[in-house]
Design a protein around this motif. Structure first.
Motif, PDB file in Angstrom:
ATOM      1  N   TYR A  33     -25.543  11.697 -39.034  1.00 30.39           N
ATOM      2  CA  TYR A  33     -26.865  11.084 -38.883  1.00 30.39           C
ATOM      3  C   TYR A  33     -27.569  10.968 -40.230  1.00 30.39           C
ATOM      4  N   MET A  70     -29.684   3.591 -35.647  1.00 29.38           N
ATOM      5  CA  MET A  70     -28.245   3.553 -35.378  1.00 29.38           C
ATOM      6  C   MET A  70     -27.781   2.105 -35.198  1.00 29.38           C
ATOM      7  N   LEU A  78     -23.810   6.982 -29.718  1.00 32.59           N
ATOM      8  CA  LEU A  78     -24.622   8.088 -30.207  1.00 32.59           C
ATOM      9  C   LEU A  78     -24.364   9.312 -29.344  1.00 32.59           C
TER      10      LEU A  78
END
Length: 162
Positions: A33, A70, A78
């Motif tokens: 991330y 994202m 995710l």
């Protein structure tokens, strides 16, 4: 009777590495991330961690920010999870410590406007021990991470997601 518990954030490095390792061995390509944050923005990692640890989920604003970042980076899936770690207790048998870890998670498909849950994992519960309390925690996290990753792979493979 009820118990009063104090909570603290602990490093997830061990479980992150185990999960990423199993995913990589199964031809998935996990991204950190932090790399999404650097390249595409999104809510700060510390905010995401704090919300997940205290509430068990992200706030609406944080979740939207994470999902949008994202998507901006071209990430299609995710994985979100929570880890509960009991306080290590002395193990009278081994002379060390033992601890219980519980992991819950989900994998979201971000390709459509509304994210879809394509895998829901947990609770994966593991008990482990160690000479020191932090060793017991690390051992339990490693074990739980491997089982969690295997569950993720099995569910994604069952849906033909590669």
């Amino acid at each position: 009777t009820s118990s009063v518990r104090d909570y603290e954030l602990v490093s997830t490095a061990d479980i992150d590495k185990n999960i990423s390792g199993v995913l990589s061995l199964n031809n998935y390509e996990p991204a950190d991330y932090m790399d999404v944050l650097i390249n595409c923005g999104g809510e700060e990692l510390e905010v995401v961690q704090a919300e997940l640890s205290m509430e068990g989920q992200m706030s609406r604003e944080t979740r939207r920010s994470v999902i949008m970042a994202m998507r901006d980076c071209g990430v299609e899936y995710l994985a979100i999870g929570t880890i509960d770690i009991n306080t290590p207790t002395p193990d009278d048998v081994s002379g060390g410590y033992r601890v219980n870890v519980s992991v819950n998670g989900e994998v979201l498909d971000l390709t459509a406007r509304l994210p879809k849950k394509v895998a829901v994992i947990g609770p994966v519960q593991r008990r482990s021990g160690g000479v020191e309390d932090n060793e017991a925690v690390r051992n339990a996290l490693s074990s739980a991470g491997e089982v969690t990753a295997q569950e993720i792979v099995a569910r994604l493979n069952a849906k033909g997601i590669q």
